[in-house]
Motif scaffolding. Structure first.
Motif, PDB file in Angstrom:
ATOM      1  N   THR A  25      25.854   1.777  33.529  1.00  0.00           N
ATOM      2  CA  THR A  25      24.625   1.894  34.310  1.00  0.00           C
ATOM      3  C   THR A  25      24.967   2.438  35.689  1.00  0.00           C
ATOM      4  O   THR A  25      25.811   1.850  36.389  1.00  0.00           O
ATOM      5  CB  THR A  25      23.923   0.536  34.449  1.00  0.00           C
ATOM      6  OG1 THR A  25      23.636   0.029  33.144  1.00  0.00           O
ATOM      7  CG2 THR A  25      22.638   0.656  35.250  1.00  0.00           C
ATOM      8  N   ILE A  26      24.333   3.553  36.076  1.00  0.00           N
ATOM      9  CA  ILE A  26      24.622   4.222  37.342  1.00  0.00           C
ATOM     10  C   ILE A  26      23.461   3.942  38.299  1.00  0.00           C
ATOM     11  O   ILE A  26      22.289   4.125  37.942  1.00  0.00           O
ATOM     12  CB  ILE A  26      24.780   5.737  37.138  1.00  0.00           C
ATOM     13  CG1 ILE A  26      25.903   6.015  36.128  1.00  0.00           C
ATOM     14  CG2 ILE A  26      25.062   6.440  38.453  1.00  0.00           C
ATOM     15  CD1 ILE A  26      25.987   7.464  35.714  1.00  0.00           C
ATOM     16  N   ARG A  27      23.807   3.509  39.504  1.00  0.00           N
ATOM     17  CA  ARG A  27      22.803   3.210  40.516  1.00  0.00           C
ATOM     18  C   ARG A  27      23.080   4.054  41.749  1.00  0.00           C
ATOM     19  O   ARG A  27      24.223   4.368  42.049  1.00  0.00           O
ATOM     20  CB  ARG A  27      22.803   1.729  40.880  1.00  0.00           C
ATOM     21  CG  ARG A  27      22.447   0.842  39.685  1.00  0.00           C
ATOM     22  CD  ARG A  27      22.375  -0.607  40.083  1.00  0.00           C
ATOM     23  NE  ARG A  27      22.116  -1.456  38.906  1.00  0.00           N
ATOM     24  CZ  ARG A  27      20.913  -1.701  38.415  1.00  0.00           C
ATOM     25  NH1 ARG A  27      19.843  -1.153  39.001  1.00  0.00           N
ATOM     26  NH2 ARG A  27      20.764  -2.476  37.352  1.00  0.00           N
ATOM     27  N   GLY A  28      22.015   4.401  42.469  1.00  0.00           N
ATOM     28  CA  GLY A  28      22.180   5.214  43.672  1.00  0.00           C
ATOM     29  C   GLY A  28      20.847   5.629  44.267  1.00  0.00           C
ATOM     30  O   GLY A  28      19.812   5.002  44.016  1.00  0.00           O
ATOM     31  N   GLU A  29      20.881   6.731  44.997  1.00  0.00           N
ATOM     32  CA  GLU A  29      19.700   7.226  45.687  1.00  0.00           C
ATOM     33  C   GLU A  29      19.451   8.675  45.281  1.00  0.00           C
ATOM     34  O   GLU A  29      20.399   9.433  45.057  1.00  0.00           O
ATOM     35  CB  GLU A  29      19.884   7.145  47.213  1.00  0.00           C
ATOM     36  CG  GLU A  29      20.150   5.736  47.709  1.00  0.00           C
ATOM     37  CD  GLU A  29      20.481   5.723  49.207  1.00  0.00           C
ATOM     38  OE1 GLU A  29      20.560   6.817  49.815  1.00  0.00           O
ATOM     39  OE2 GLU A  29      20.693   4.615  49.741  1.00  0.00           O
ATOM     40  N   ASN A  30      18.138   9.043  45.237  1.00  0.00           N
ATOM     41  CA  ASN A  30      17.747  10.420  44.942  1.00  0.00           C
ATOM     42  C   ASN A  30      18.330  10.901  43.616  1.00  0.00           C
ATOM     43  O   ASN A  30      18.864  12.003  43.502  1.00  0.00           O
ATOM     44  CB  ASN A  30      18.156  11.378  46.075  1.00  0.00           C
ATOM     45  CG  ASN A  30      17.589  10.969  47.415  1.00  0.00           C
ATOM     46  OD1 ASN A  30      16.422  10.541  47.496  1.00  0.00           O
ATOM     47  ND2 ASN A  30      18.384  11.087  48.467  1.00  0.00           N
ATOM     48  N   LEU A  31      18.248  10.070  42.587  1.00  0.00           N
ATOM     49  CA  LEU A  31      18.815  10.414  41.282  1.00  0.00           C
ATOM     50  C   LEU A  31      17.856  11.231  40.437  1.00  0.00           C
ATOM     51  O   LEU A  31      18.075  11.418  39.231  1.00  0.00           O
ATOM     52  CB  LEU A  31      19.220   9.140  40.521  1.00  0.00           C
ATOM     53  CG  LEU A  31      20.286   8.274  41.203  1.00  0.00           C
ATOM     54  CD1 LEU A  31      20.617   7.060  40.352  1.00  0.00           C
ATOM     55  CD2 LEU A  31      21.535   9.077  41.520  1.00  0.00           C
ATOM     56  N   GLY A  32      16.825  11.753  41.014  1.00  0.00           N
ATOM     57  CA  GLY A  32      15.905  12.622  40.297  1.00  0.00           C
ATOM     58  C   GLY A  32      14.509  12.054  40.263  1.00  0.00           C
ATOM     59  O   GLY A  32      14.291  10.847  40.427  1.00  0.00           O
ATOM     60  N   THR A  33      13.557  13.000  40.046  1.00  0.00           N
ATOM     61  CA  THR A  33      12.155  12.574  40.001  1.00  0.00           C
ATOM     62  C   THR A  33      11.695  12.253  38.594  1.00  0.00           C
ATOM     63  O   THR A  33      10.622  11.689  38.408  1.00  0.00           O
ATOM     64  CB  THR A  33      11.290  13.700  40.579  1.00  0.00           C
ATOM     65  OG1 THR A  33      11.509  14.883  39.792  1.00  0.00           O
ATOM     66  CG2 THR A  33      11.654  13.969  42.024  1.00  0.00           C
ATOM     67  N   GLY A  34      12.472  12.606  37.591  1.00  0.00           N
ATOM     68  CA  GLY A  34      12.101  12.344  36.216  1.00  0.00           C
ATOM     69  C   GLY A  34      13.178  12.872  35.282  1.00  0.00           C
ATOM     70  O   GLY A  34      14.181  13.458  35.702  1.00  0.00           O
ATOM     71  N   PRO A  35      13.050  12.665  33.935  1.00  0.00           N
ATOM     72  CA  PRO A  35      14.084  13.126  32.983  1.00  0.00           C
ATOM     73  C   PRO A  35      14.308  14.631  33.022  1.00  0.00           C
ATOM     74  O   PRO A  35      15.436  15.095  32.871  1.00  0.00           O
ATOM     75  CB  PRO A  35      13.514  12.689  31.638  1.00  0.00           C
ATOM     76  CG  PRO A  35      12.606  11.547  31.946  1.00  0.00           C
ATOM     77  CD  PRO A  35      11.998  11.861  33.281  1.00  0.00           C
ATOM     78  N   THR A  36      13.222  15.369  33.325  1.00  0.00           N
ATOM     79  CA  THR A  36      13.397  16.824  33.348  1.00  0.00           C
ATOM     80  C   THR A  36      14.079  17.308  34.613  1.00  0.00           C
ATOM     81  O   THR A  36      14.646  18.400  34.636  1.00  0.00           O
ATOM     82  CB  THR A  36      12.022  17.491  33.234  1.00  0.00           C
ATOM     83  OG1 THR A  36      11.181  17.032  34.302  1.00  0.00           O
ATOM     84  CG2 THR A  36      11.382  17.179  31.886  1.00  0.00           C
ATOM     85  N   ASP A  37      14.046  16.484  35.666  1.00  0.00           N
ATOM     86  CA  ASP A  37      14.700  16.882  36.916  1.00  0.00           C
ATOM     87  C   ASP A  37      16.217  16.698  36.831  1.00  0.00           C
ATOM     88  O   ASP A  37      16.975  17.314  37.580  1.00  0.00           O
ATOM     89  CB  ASP A  37      14.099  16.063  38.068  1.00  0.00           C
ATOM     90  CG  ASP A  37      14.544  16.601  39.430  1.00  0.00           C
ATOM     91  OD1 ASP A  37      14.648  17.842  39.575  1.00  0.00           O
ATOM     92  OD2 ASP A  37      14.858  15.792  40.319  1.00  0.00           O
ATOM     93  N   LEU A  38      16.641  15.824  35.940  1.00  0.00           N
ATOM     94  CA  LEU A  38      18.099  15.568  35.791  1.00  0.00           C
ATOM     95  C   LEU A  38      18.729  16.690  34.954  1.00  0.00           C
ATOM     96  O   LEU A  38      18.433  16.819  33.766  1.00  0.00           O
ATOM     97  CB  LEU A  38      18.316  14.213  35.112  1.00  0.00           C
ATOM     98  CG  LEU A  38      19.763  13.781  34.922  1.00  0.00           C
ATOM     99  CD1 LEU A  38      20.444  13.582  36.285  1.00  0.00           C
ATOM    100  CD2 LEU A  38      19.814  12.464  34.126  1.00  0.00           C
ATOM    101  N   ILE A  39      19.557  17.511  35.587  1.00  0.00           N
ATOM    102  CA  ILE A  39      20.176  18.649  34.878  1.00  0.00           C
ATOM    103  C   ILE A  39      21.706  18.536  34.760  1.00  0.00           C
ATOM    104  O   ILE A  39      22.354  19.387  34.148  1.00  0.00           O
ATOM    105  CB  ILE A  39      19.831  19.970  35.599  1.00  0.00           C
ATOM    106  CG1 ILE A  39      20.372  19.952  37.014  1.00  0.00           C
ATOM    107  CG2 ILE A  39      18.342  20.244  35.549  1.00  0.00           C
ATOM    108  CD1 ILE A  39      20.202  21.268  37.755  1.00  0.00           C
ATOM    109  N   GLY A  40      22.298  17.501  35.305  1.00  0.00           N
ATOM    110  CA  GLY A  40      23.759  17.363  35.197  1.00  0.00           C
ATOM    111  C   GLY A  40      24.241  15.977  35.513  1.00  0.00           C
ATOM    112  O   GLY A  40      23.725  15.342  36.436  1.00  0.00           O
ATOM    113  N   LEU A  41      25.230  15.483  34.693  1.00  0.00           N
ATOM    114  CA  LEU A  41      25.852  14.183  34.940  1.00  0.00           C
ATOM    115  C   LEU A  41      27.310  14.251  34.449  1.00  0.00           C
ATOM    116  O   LEU A  41      27.549  14.520  33.257  1.00  0.00           O
ATOM    117  CB  LEU A  41      25.091  13.068  34.215  1.00  0.00           C
ATOM    118  CG  LEU A  41      25.724  11.679  34.299  1.00  0.00           C
ATOM    119  CD1 LEU A  41      25.850  11.220  35.742  1.00  0.00           C
ATOM    120  CD2 LEU A  41      24.880  10.663  33.509  1.00  0.00           C
ATOM    121  N   ALA A  42      28.222  14.075  35.364  1.00  0.00           N
ATOM    122  CA  ALA A  42      29.664  14.157  35.018  1.00  0.00           C
ATOM    123  C   ALA A  42      30.372  12.901  35.476  1.00  0.00           C
ATOM    124  O   ALA A  42      30.219  12.496  36.639  1.00  0.00           O
ATOM    125  CB  ALA A  42      30.297  15.380  35.657  1.00  0.00           C
TER     126      ALA A  42
END
Length: 924
Positions: A25-42
């Motif tokens: 589980t990753i926690r933080g700030e400004n992790l996107g506005t929705g599933p479509t806004d998330l374009i990368g996770l490494a």
């Protein structure tokens, strides 16, 4: 382009470490506005977007993938904020290997698949997926040999997945140096693994509960979707529609590629037909190719083609193939017979024999061709040996030539042995042996010697290859690797069975060699039944000692060559026995020949006397024996493995008797010389001492030696023999390890002394008897009477004549040998004094003048020969004087003294010889 939001920032991750495919589980700030806004996770450099599930702008759930880095940041990329940063990191742990029977809640990665069959990284077969370290402790490989482990645990295995697993073997191989404490830890690990398995499916479910829930949710969603599609659509379910689409696509593809696929199938069938035809072409042409290659001698090609055909068509059921394969077998059977004939053909080289045996082995020939070759070679060697004997016997009889093709292997016959013989053999005393280096010496040597040379050379040329063939048969080097693997067990049995048979073959060859040599040189040692097979030489004369020594050296070299082949000594014992018998015979023959040569020494006596009164005869006698012993030196010396010639008591006795015969033969020669008629000699060679004048003309030119002078010379030689020669010969006998030397010396000395005494008595008798016989007539000449005689005026003539005769004896003896003078004159004086005493004692009475005359003559004789007086002669003179009346008056004594002085003065010149002898004795 300006972004409307801040870049993503990861401030936490839970858990912060784990193996690949761990859910985090990753926690933080400004992790996107929705599933479509998330374009990368490494995570740790691995793209995890496929498994990411956006929950909110501060939370994302995903699974960690296979990353290259063990530890790294978590980078989130969004369309609105771009690429973000991370204040935390994730540590990637190495996954625990899961066995084939272990339960897992997640998918097992099978990318690192290892195929042991092809040696490529395709993964391990499922049954071989097992824990590398079941004990859970460090493995410490031992250096214990694998072969010894297999011998310690027969039929067991160190593989813990095997049915025959041996725990002891596994511990020795992997934990031989592990401490006891670590082994305790290993037991704990095993118990933990056992407990884990005993928990079964329940433990597995507990460990992966979330995974099961997710799988249940996914299956439920799929089921609901399929149910909705089936009720809302008239055309059918989604799966039915998909199936129809796939079928139409398949039909369309078949229509498009039908022509291409047809051509491909036709090409494949044509290609397969050509391959089959090519394969059949090999079989159809094979019989003809076999015949051609056999004619060329390319047997290796034939064998390779046959093995190939046998592997392809050996078990075929097709009739055409059976027919052609039968033709191949027919050609191969003919080849086996051809190779076997070539193998058994003689003569043949060892290389060819090995080659043919290997061919027959590869062709799986029936029987044992190698053993058949050994038997044929054995029979060939025996045939060669007997043919060699027959060839020399025929040549000796003059009915056939010596050099038949079977016998004449090489015309060169060991020149080194001949050179050795020419150095050691004595060429003196009329020896007929010639040691020239020309090639014609073989024709000058006796046939039997040449036969032994050729026979031993024949054996040495054939037996090494015969022995090497057997060694190759034993160690299996005659056979190829394929044949060796297939017939190793059977051949080992054959070797054990035929070892005794081969030993008998070697012994038969050795016995034939020995018997053939015995038949030629020692025919009496051959049993009656073997005379015809091994004898038949019909030679009356025996070989000389020099030739026997040469033969012994030849056989010794043969024995050394056979020993170098590492043939066991028990197989060569018969050769050692032969060498011993030949050595004994050589000693006997040499001593007999020496005795015959010594018999001829009497003919070589030249009667030339040196300053010591000796002729050359004693020296010739000693040199004759020395040369004989020197010629026997190589025979008497013991080579390694040989025994002494004098080991047997019978041999000692015979050699001792022959040595005594040699000495007595020479003594007999001396006796013959002493009785030989007068011999003509050149007196110019006689050595005469200047101090003894030739008073009586006993030596003149053209003078013949008298029998008395010959007696003296022989006596002089006898004295030298006693004091020097016989002792020197005894030393030579001892130097050459002769036995019974004391007996030889004792018997020889006794015989020599007996001869010396007999000859001495003969000489004394010849010389003393005339002098003694002249005394009595001389005393009473002119009717002399002791009772009635005139006053003495001097010594009468009879005494002077006796003295002159004694002086003549002295001159004769002195001319020959000064050392004999005292011995001879002492005996002559004894005889004269004894006769004079007898004559005086026979006189009944003396007148005064007679007594004075008798005393004068007795004293004159006694004083003259005083230097040669012995106790016996002194006693005789004393008895003679005691028989006379004593002188009463001083005038008579004075007259006696005057007359004695007058006699000595008048006879001074004649009496000088006695004075010279006296002075010589005083000097000594």
């Amino acid at each position: 382009m300006s972004r409307s939001r801040q870049p993503p920032l990861v401030t936490g991750i839970s858990p912060n470490e784990g193996i690949p495919w761990t859910k985090v589980t990753i926690r933080g700030e400004n992790l996107g506005t929705g599933p479509t806004d998330l374009i990368g996770l490494a995570i740790c450099g691995h793209n995890c977007l496929l498994t990411a599930e956006w929950m909110s702008a501060s939370k994302i759930v995903c699974r960690v993938g296979q990353a290259k880095n063990d530890k790294g940041d978590i980078i989130v990329t969004t369309k609105s904020g771009g690429k973000g940063t991370s204040t935390v990191s994730f540590k990637l742990l190495k996954p625990e290997k899961i066995g084939i029977l272990d339960q897992s809640a997640v998918w097992v990665d099978e990318m690192n698949y290892y195929d042991m069959r092809t040696d490529r990284n395709k993964g391990i077969p499922p049954l071989s997926l097992r824990p590398a370290n079941p004990l859970g402790i460090e493995i410490e490989k031992s250096k214990f040999p694998q072969k010894e482990l297999e011998m310690l645990f027969p039929g067991m295995s160190a593989d813990f997945t095997s049915e025959n697993f041996s725990a002891a073997w596994y511990l020795i191989e992997n934990h031989s140096t592990t401490s006891f404490e670590q082994l305790k830890m290993a037991v704990t690990n095993l118990k933990r693994q056992a407990n884990k398995k005993s928990e079964g499916s329940l433990a597995c479910v507990k460990g992966g509960l979330s995974t099961f829930f997710e799988a249940q949710d996914a299956l439920a969603a799929i089921h609901q979707k399929l149910e909705a599609d089936g009720t809302e659509k008239v055309e059918g379910s989604m799966t039915q529609k998909l199936e129809n689409v796939l079928n139409r696509a398949s039909n369309t593809a078949d229509t498009l590629f039908q022509e291409v696929l047809g051509r491909k199938d036709k090409a494949d069938s044509t290609r397969n037909a050509l391959n089959v035809l090519q394969r059949f072409k090999f079989l159809f042409n094979l019989p003809l190719n076999i015949e051609r290659n056999i004619q060329k001698g390319d047997y290796d090609v034939v064998i390779n083609d046959y093995e190939k055909a046998k592997s392809l068509f050996g078990k075929t059921e097709v009739q055409v193939f059976k027919k052609y394969y039968a033709e191949v077998e027919t050609r191969i059977e003919a080849l086996r017979e051809l190779l076997l004939d070539k193998l058994l053909e003689t003569p043949s080289t060892l290389h060819d024999q090995k080659r043919y045996i290997r061919y027959l082995s590869d062709l799986h020939a029936p029987g044992d061709p190698a053993w058949q070759c050994i038997g044929a070679q054995h029979r060939w060697i025996l045939q060669l040996m007997h043919s060699c004997k027959e060839g020399y016997i025929q040549d000796l009889k003059g009915t056939a030539g010596l050099h038949s093709p079977m016998v004449d292997l090489d015309s060169d016959v060991r020149p080194s042995v001949l050179a050795h013989l020419s150095q050691t053999a004595s060429l003196k005393r009329g020896s007929s042996f010639q040691s020239g280096r020309d090639d014609t010496w073989r024709y000058k040597s006796p046939h039997r010697v040449a036969f032994v040379e050729k026979l031993t050379k024949l054996v040495l040329s054939q037996l090494p290859n015969f022995w090497k063939l057997w060694i190759s048969y034993v160690n299996g080097s005659l056979f190829s690797e394929t044949a060796e693997k297939s017939g190793q067990i059977e051949r080992s049995k054959n070797v054990r069975q035929r070892q005794n048979d081969f030993k008998k073959m070697i012994q038969e060859v050795m016995q034939s060699l020995v018997k053939l040599i015995r038949g030629a040189l020692l025919p009496l040692s051959i049993p009656e039944g073997g005379v015809r097979q091994y004898g038949g030489w019909e030679v009356k004369s025996e070989l000389s000692g020099q030739w026997l020594a040469h033969v012994i050296q030849t056989i010794r070299l043969t024995y050394e060559s056979l020993t170098a082949l590492e043939i066991p000594n028990d197989m060569l014992q018969t050769i050692q026995d032969l060498i011993l018998d030949l050595r004994v015979r050589c000693v006997m023959v040499t001593l007999q020949h020496t005795a015959e040569e010594i018999k001829k020494l009497a003919e070589k006596e030249d009667w030339i006397v040196d300053n010591e009164g000796l002729t050359s005869l004693p020296y010739q006698f000693e040199q004759c024996i020395v040369h004989s012993l020197q010629s026997l030196k190589g025979v008497l010396d013991c080579k390694p493995g040989e025994t002494s010639v004098f080991q047997q008591p019978k041999t000692q006795e015979e050699v001792c008797q022959l040595s005594i015969n040699i000495m007595q033969t020479f003594i007999y020669c001396l006796e013959q010389l002493s009785t030989k008629p007068d011999a003509d000699v050149d007196t110019a060679h006689l050595s005469v001492d200047v101090s003894s004048p030739d008073l009586f003309g006993s030596i003149h030119e053209d003078f013949s030696l008298t029998s008395e002078q010959q007696l003296l010379i022989v006596l002089s030689n006898c004295c030298y023999l006693q004091c020097h020669t016989f002792l020197n010969i005894a030393e030579h006998f001892e130097k050459h390890n002769f036995q019974g030397i004391e007996k030889i010396t004792q018997v020889s000395m006794a015989s020599l002394k007996e001869l010396d005494q007999r000859l001495f008595e003969n000489y004394i008798e010849l010389k003393a008897d005339p002098i003694v016989g002249s005394l009595e007539p001389g005393i009473y000449a002119g009717y002399f009477d002791w009772k009635d005689c005139l006053p003495p005026t001097g010594v009468r003539n009879y005494l002077k004549e006796a003295l002159v005769n004694i002086i003549a004896v002295h001159a004769e003896v002195f001319t020959i040998s000064k050392e004999l003078v005292p011995r001879v004159l002492s005996r002559v004086v004894e005889a004269v004094s004894e006769e004079l005493s007898r004559l005086m004692q026979c006189v009944s009475s003396f007148s005064k003048n007679g007594a004075l005359q008798a005393r004068l003559e007795i004293c004159a004789l006694r004083d003259t020969v005083a230097v040669h007086l012995t106790p016996e002669s002194r006693s005789s003179f004393k008895q003679a004087l005691e028989a006379l009346p004593q002188l009463s008056s001083g005038a008579d004594k004075k007259l006696l003294e005057e007359l004695l002085n007058k006699f000595k003065s008048s006879m001074h010149l004649q009496l000088t010889c006695f004075q010279a002898a006296s002075s010589a004795l005083m000097k000594t």
